[in-house]
Write a protein that holds these residues in place. Structure first.
Motif, mmCIF file in Angstrom:
data_model
loop_
_atom_site.group_PDB
_atom_site.id
_atom_site.type_symbol
_atom_site.label_atom_id
_atom_site.label_comp_id
_atom_site.label_asym_id
_atom_site.label_seq_id
_atom_site.Cartn_x
_atom_site.Cartn_y
_atom_site.Cartn_z
ATOM 1 N N ASN A 176 0.831 -1.198 0.000
ATOM 2 C CA ASN A 176 0.000 0.000 0.000
ATOM 3 C C ASN A 176 0.873 1.258 0.000
ATOM 4 O OD1 ASN A 176 -2.555 1.386 0.225
ATOM 5 N ND2 ASN A 176 -1.861 1.952 2.266
ATOM 6 N N VAL A 177 0.514 2.203 -0.856
ATOM 7 C CA VAL A 177 1.221 3.481 -0.935
ATOM 8 C C VAL A 177 0.204 4.572 -0.655
ATOM 9 C CG1 VAL A 177 2.517 5.039 -2.428
ATOM 10 C CG2 VAL A 177 2.806 2.570 -2.655
ATOM 11 N N ASP A 178 0.482 5.405 0.327
ATOM 12 C CA ASP A 178 -0.428 6.466 0.698
ATOM 13 C C ASP A 178 -0.159 7.686 -0.174
ATOM 14 O OD1 ASP A 178 -2.424 7.724 2.066
ATOM 15 O OD2 ASP A 178 -1.193 8.239 3.803
ATOM 16 N N VAL A 179 -1.007 7.916 -1.174
ATOM 17 C CA VAL A 179 -0.811 9.003 -2.120
ATOM 18 C C VAL A 179 -1.897 10.068 -2.010
ATOM 19 C CG1 VAL A 179 0.460 7.614 -3.782
ATOM 20 C CG2 VAL A 179 -2.010 7.777 -3.963
ATOM 21 N N ILE A 180 -2.665 10.067 -0.937
ATOM 22 C CA ILE A 180 -3.769 11.007 -0.811
ATOM 23 C C ILE A 180 -3.297 12.457 -0.808
ATOM 24 C CG2 ILE A 180 -3.876 11.008 1.695
ATOM 25 C CD1 ILE A 180 -6.889 10.978 -0.667
ATOM 26 N N ASP A 181 -2.133 12.738 -0.246
ATOM 27 C CA ASP A 181 -1.611 14.103 -0.240
ATOM 28 C C ASP A 181 -1.241 14.564 -1.647
ATOM 29 O OD1 ASP A 181 -1.903 14.313 2.505
ATOM 30 O OD2 ASP A 181 0.098 13.490 2.888
ATOM 31 N N GLU A 182 -0.687 13.665 -2.451
ATOM 32 C CA GLU A 182 -0.314 14.017 -3.820
ATOM 33 C C GLU A 182 -1.545 14.189 -4.702
ATOM 34 O OE1 GLU A 182 2.510 11.218 -5.327
ATOM 35 O OE2 GLU A 182 3.666 11.267 -3.478
ATOM 36 N N VAL A 183 -2.534 13.339 -4.535
ATOM 37 C CA VAL A 183 -3.749 13.408 -5.341
ATOM 38 C C VAL A 183 -4.572 14.628 -4.962
ATOM 39 C CG1 VAL A 183 -5.918 12.233 -5.873
ATOM 40 C CG2 VAL A 183 -3.817 10.924 -5.703
ATOM 41 N N GLY A 184 -4.546 14.991 -3.694
ATOM 42 C CA GLY A 184 -5.308 16.136 -3.213
ATOM 43 C C GLY A 184 -4.872 17.466 -3.799
ATOM 44 N N GLU A 185 -3.666 17.548 -4.310
ATOM 45 C CA GLU A 185 -3.155 18.783 -4.900
ATOM 46 C C GLU A 185 -3.793 19.099 -6.251
ATOM 47 O OE1 GLU A 185 1.065 18.504 -5.165
ATOM 48 O OE2 GLU A 185 1.319 18.247 -3.005
ATOM 49 N N HIS A 186 -4.285 18.082 -6.934
ATOM 50 C CA HIS A 186 -4.825 18.262 -8.286
ATOM 51 C C HIS A 186 -6.319 18.525 -8.220
ATOM 52 C CE1 HIS A 186 -0.987 16.926 -9.827
ATOM 53 N NE2 HIS A 186 -1.043 15.911 -8.978
ATOM 54 N N HIS A 187 -6.759 19.473 -9.010
ATOM 55 C CA HIS A 187 -8.166 19.855 -9.052
ATOM 56 C C HIS A 187 -8.729 19.591 -10.437
ATOM 57 C CE1 HIS A 187 -7.829 21.797 -5.168
ATOM 58 N NE2 HIS A 187 -6.724 22.387 -5.591
ATOM 59 N N ILE A 188 -9.943 19.106 -10.488
ATOM 60 C CA ILE A 188 -10.625 18.900 -11.758
ATOM 61 C C ILE A 188 -11.297 20.202 -12.143
ATOM 62 C CG2 ILE A 188 -12.432 17.636 -12.960
ATOM 63 C CD1 ILE A 188 -11.915 15.321 -11.040
ATOM 64 N N SER A 189 -11.028 20.687 -13.357
ATOM 65 C CA SER A 189 -11.637 21.959 -13.765
ATOM 66 C C SER A 189 -12.730 21.771 -14.779
ATOM 67 C CB SER A 189 -10.614 22.924 -14.316
ATOM 68 O OG SER A 189 -9.612 22.314 -15.041
#
Length: 66
Positions: free
Chosen positions: A53-66
């Motif tokens: 398991n790799v915790d990537v929630i912080d990295e994914v949270g930076e991107h916003h869907i426009s």
């Protein structure tokens, strides 16, 4: 990725063990294999979920869907 509630292969409930596993391995610097044994995760499929398991929630949270 968040830890799944159940193991993908055998269906055992494993999601409730993640926080204790992470705390003991990172903060207490215990051996991951011994912690998994203590938590009762003996099957290879369940152990694989925790070890890969790799915790990537912080990295994914930076991107916003426009």
């Amino acid at each position: 990725m968040q830890v799944p509630v159940r193991c993908f292969s055998c269906g055992k409930v494993i999601g409730d063990e993640w926080e204790e596993f992470q705390e003991r391995v990172e903060e207490d610097e215990e051996d991951a294999g011994e912690v998994l044994d203590d938590l009762g995760l003996e099957k290879y499929c369940c152990r694989t979920v925790f070890m890969t398991n790799v915790d990537v929630i912080d990295e994914v949270g930076e991107h916003h869907i426009s």
